[in-house]
Design an enzyme around this catalytic site. Sequence first.
Site, PDB file in Angstrom:
ATOM      1  N   ASP A1157       0.830  -1.199   0.000  1.00 47.04           N
ATOM      2  CA  ASP A1157       0.000   0.000   0.000  1.00 47.04           C
ATOM      3  C   ASP A1157       0.870   1.257   0.000  1.00 47.04           C
ATOM      4  O   ASP A1157       0.608   2.218  -0.733  1.00 47.04           O
ATOM      5  CB  ASP A1157      -0.911  -0.029   1.231  1.00 47.04           C
ATOM      6  CG  ASP A1157      -1.553   1.316   1.522  1.00 47.04           C
ATOM      7  OD1 ASP A1157      -2.378   1.753   0.717  1.00 47.04           O
ATOM      8  OD2 ASP A1157      -1.213   1.916   2.555  1.00 47.04           O
ATOM      9  N   GLU A1251      -1.767  -5.135  -3.909  1.00 47.46           N
ATOM     10  CA  GLU A1251      -0.800  -4.414  -3.063  1.00 47.46           C
ATOM     11  C   GLU A1251       0.250  -5.359  -2.500  1.00 47.46           C
ATOM     12  O   GLU A1251       1.445  -5.018  -2.444  1.00 47.46           O
ATOM     13  CB  GLU A1251      -1.551  -3.717  -1.917  1.00 47.46           C
ATOM     14  CG  GLU A1251      -2.438  -2.567  -2.381  1.00 47.46           C
ATOM     15  CD  GLU A1251      -3.342  -2.049  -1.283  1.00 47.46           C
ATOM     16  OE1 GLU A1251      -3.768  -0.882  -1.380  1.00 47.46           O
ATOM     17  OE2 GLU A1251      -3.637  -2.802  -0.340  1.00 47.46           O
TER      18      GLU A1251
END
Length: 1469
Positions: A1157, A1251
Amino acid sequence: MVALKDVQPTPDAALLLPRRYQEEIFRRSQEDNVIAALDTGSGKTFISTLLIKWMSIQEHAQGKAILFLVPKVALVEQQGDFIATQTPLRVKKLRGSLEMDLTDRAKWREAFESADVLVMTAQIFTNILTHSHWSIDKISLIVFDECHHCRKNHAYNAIMREYYQIAHNLRPKIFGMTASPIWNPKDPEGSLGTLEKNLDAIAISVKEHIAELRDNSPRPVEIIKHFPEPPNEYVYLKVPLRQCLYMYMSSQEFDVPWEKICQRYIVTLLSIGPYGADLFLYQDFKQRIHNIIHQSRPPDPFVHEIKQHDIEMEDLSTPLAVDVTEIDSILSEYQPFFADQSGDVPIPVPLHWCTPKLKVLVDTLRESAASSFQGIIFVEQRQVASCLAKILPQIPELQGLIRCAELVGHGGQNSGNMQARGMGLARQQDVVQSFRDKEINLLVATSVAEEGLDFPACDVVIRFDPLNHMVGYVQSRGRARNKTSTFVIMIQEGSDEALTRYKAFLNTEPELRKVYESRQKRARTIEEEEGDDTEDPSDLAERERYIVPSTGAVLTYNTSINLLNYLCSLIPHDNYTPTPVPKYSGDFISTLELPVSLPLPNEKLVYTGPEKLSKREAKRAVAFLAVKELHALDVFDDYLLPTSTSKGKVTEDADGRALLDIRKIPETLTVDVRDPWVIRPTLWLHVITVNGRRTAGLITGSMLPPIELVWEETNMRVFGTHMVKFQCDEEYIQRKLLNDYSKLCIWYCNTGRPFEVPLSCYVVPITDANQPDWKTIDSLVCRSYGSFDWTNITEKNYNRLLVMNINEFGRSLILRNIRNDLTPISTPPPGSRESAFSTYREFWIQKWTRKKRAAEVPTDGPLIEVTVLPRQSLGHYVREGHGPLDLKGWAQSAADTFLVPQGCCRWVDLSEDMYGLFHLLPRILHRVTDVYRARQERFELGLPPMTDDWLVEASTLPTTDAGFNNQRLETLGDAVLKLAVTVHIFNKYPFRHEGQLSVLRQSSISNRTLLARAKEIGLEQFLTSESQSIHVWRYIGPEDVDPCTFSAPRYVQRQFPRRSLQDCMEATLGAAFMTCGMNMALRAGDALGLSFGGQQPWSVRYSRPSSKVPTPVLLLDLQESIGYEFHRGDLLVEAMTHPSFCSSENPSYQRLEFLGDAIIDIVVMKYLFDKFPQATSGQLSWARSRCVCAPALAAVAIKRLGMHKSALINNVALSSAINRYVPVMEAITFQDIVDKGWKHDPPKAISDVMESILGAVLVDSAWNFDVAAAVTEFVLSDVLEVLTPTLRKDPVSDLMIWTSCSGCRRITFQKSQLNAESKRNDSVAILVHDVMVAGPVTAANLSLAKGLAAERARTVLEDPNSEHRLSRLCDCGKKMDIDATAAVGSDVDIDLQRKSEVALNDETEEGFAKIAEMTRVEFEDLDLSTTITLVDETAIDEQTVEDMLSIQDHDFTSEADGGNASVGISFAV
């Protein structure tokens, strides 16, 4: 949050003396935990004060607090005041409010330590235990008021569960008080036994002094009053109010909850009669109409202002809907029947307008009423209480006998009518006090008056509505405790059920009393969780305690299981994964299996405890062993917590380093900022060249850094450092010459006005020896106003010579030509500006004459052609490698040539090179200042060698109006900060799960942390906040000092908001990153005191195993799509493993997702930062949000990587949900996903895996950021290519901005439930001025429904042909225009450091308007962050500018310190 209040005893309050039966209960309560089962009014609270005083002097209770717990807020004040009156102890009252933050540990500790007795609601103490602000072992006594509530899920029971978790010898004494200890009359033994078990106490009553007890709390006479059922028809108004109002039930213009209103109307009609029911309707609708009308009118201050200007008020109010106007008219017609000016019933109410039930009530009151009469009528519903309290005094048969008031509960604060909203705490207290003072003698109350509140003994208590349970019967009857009191139960004729229930209560009560009156001491046994498993004394003797040396935190057998449960509860999981829980197996040797989603080595997931003699002790023992081991692994911190709260005040960063208390930092800082411009005994000259020509010397008391600057086609350099040499006897004179010469030039070329204060730097002509040219300097100073001698002025001086007109001195002119053919008395040619006058002289006399000064215009001599020398005060400059500035509004048009008489002009001996240089001087000085501060910052803070330009930009605040500021770098630096902290804590805490890491990261990147670190290192000393668009000279020094001896400090005082520091911290990281990538950013972060783990590059700091692990065949195609070959294929497997598939051998992707992320965030931001150099911070952030949201990442995962084909998932529902979304994602273009991603809600697991894959690349590349960034940019390239700074906003933000700009303030979102099977709201509509313009729209989730409704509303509102176009519905904008000056800044007043943070709600008109304004500011004001503001040079002065700089800007972002309103559509990121 809670309000905390010290209680001061009333000086003249009478101390009560105990009765013998009270002493009996007090004596028994000293020996054991007891439940005092005594009737209402017998003085149970007084007994508790005896026990409180006794406990306060016990040796074992010293240093411990005493708690008095109540079930209702209203009782806090009452009981706290009573204890303060009857004891000398320090009493604090705590109740729900917005004044004390529940997460503020220090303040809670102070509250407990500074009080002897704390009175609070049970829920507050439950929260205190939950947040570990205090513990039960630090309590000596707990008093439970109305303790019969200690059952099921009540907060009392939650507190006692915690009580049982500590060792017996550390438990506080328990004292319970109730008039009704038995809840269930069908099973009295079981009911009482449950209460005793829950409270660890025995129920007792008076045994020795029963007669005295009966004398002081006598039982009332109980009477049944039967009444006939209500008739079908009444002799009442021909047209009742109900008949008029029900005509509007189908109205679309008047939105009210008709169903609820009808239900309440019917209840009121059956209870009171048609007049009372109509009174309810009148009150309800009157309040609703009042609210509508009030919202449609301008505020009172505005009305007052309008009346002063004689403007017609009819033109200012928002037109009301026709139905609203008609209903208001109807209510006005009925007002004489229902309300006078004070709101009371204005007319006598005859009994034939009332029900038979009310007639019986009236007869009962007449029988009981006397001069000292006091009574209570209990009803079920609030509107009945309200109407009955207003009607009874107006019934002729009761007039003069009663003074009546209602007493109801708090109710819902968002309800639309008075009755539903109930009463506030203050109003309740006022009514109770009036009843005590006998100002009123009759209360009409709901169940709020049944228990707890202290009322005087009543002569009559009437149950107007049926009894429903034993507690209500006992408690309400206890209000009638005079010896002659009467307790009346009203029952409808033929209602066998109500009569049977009452008789059951009446007949059962004596038997119930026998249950606890005959009770002896109970055996102290503890019911075990499993069968008859009990604690063995040998097990208890072998118990261990573990104390953390650094903090003193204590781990016991009793707390271990809860700690493990808490740890597992924090593990993130989606809807497709069951909640992780620890599993225990075995009997007397227990085995513990922790969830595999904890990132622990296999051997640390399973624990086997020692053999114990009981199953429960074996379970505790293995949990104790596990927590102790997990603390050693740093899974639990030194406070034995898996994580600190993310909502509370951050006190330390992820490395455990303490943070400065920012509460002591003022909102606006007054700072001594580094500045090179000083005059000292030693002066330094720096050579200035313009286009390669040595032009002048820049002199000041500091050694300046060399700079080079290009403006348009002019190249300027400042270099060399030479000490200025003064002649011994002439130093004072020569210093004055430097000052006077520079001030004259600044006057002529920059400011257009003289000034007296000394300068802090000089610019003068120089010799070849790099010293001031004293001769040239003296020549100008001696003729400071110029010369009238034009003898030697020839054509060679044209276009060079500086000229001053004595009639307009300060307006510098350039000589263009000498017109010997014209004189002042010549006739101007037609079409010229002077042509309206017969001679030039007449024109000039008229033009230059002032009130106090006549124009001086000669009659002879030639005229000269001149142009105005543009004054230049702007300090803007262009940095190397950056684009030109947007100087729109500042560009100066070509000067016109005009005529002036030579005889009133002086020429000034200032060379073209010099006045040309002074024209550029503000830019040079600005650049020198910026570079000087940047290099001082770099040196003093130990920053790495980032480039001057990037560091200058990082330190430049938006207030400078310099054409650039730190907002873009701050946005980039935010991403740098996030990734650097993420990598550090990812590696430092390898055994903490994603939820724990998220909290750690937040504590290190929060604005509180950044501000604290900035203040610790003194970053504020290097920030530039001075505006560059002023025309008053700012480079000045102190007055009345001798520059030959005085060494001025190298700083200037400036003011700016403290939030500027946190922005500059992130911007500095962005500057380091732009200079030399992540490695330099790590060095910068370490110098700034951030939790980056040191200066070493990641590739050096963290290693990877040398052995290669092949990638499974299943994932080879995915690996090829990524464009990266994994060294450790197991990392790719981990990245693809959903928690539903993970095992002890295969961990899930959650930790890698946490890392990925942050990588995506910085890569996307860097891409946008480079590609769109002119985009503002707000534009960059908005574009980034479109790329990192769940729909965009899911599209990449499916379309680009085919992730869905190889994801490791063991959940049918999740697999089906992903498969349903695959064709949707495959069909949509990346442009559409960016533009309309808000319309899609794919399973979050898809974006999570996306991610985690990129996080795995960073780990696998041996923490090579450049490799990971390149792979990330390659994978996201399809989305990145379609991002632009001008992406259209999501529909909610778009609607808010558009309506905010239009000035409309009466818009709301309205949620509703259209699907009857749904248990929640599923639809959204939009109302504008109470007109539904869109919806209700139903969608899969409320966020999507909200977006669709907003999109539809925008289309309707801006359609010129729509009957619901905004211009037709709204006139808010007109009112805003009129009162704009009075309301500047009042609509949105947002400050992140507010003590009281109120959540905004877009379901109210006020909330929507405020959120819309915030959104507009966020998207529009930030877009102007690099635009130079046009300032009228003739109207502004230095003080104005300084005042502007000191104004605190509003901050629309939220620290973790609290929270902000959610704006627009939330994307899962």
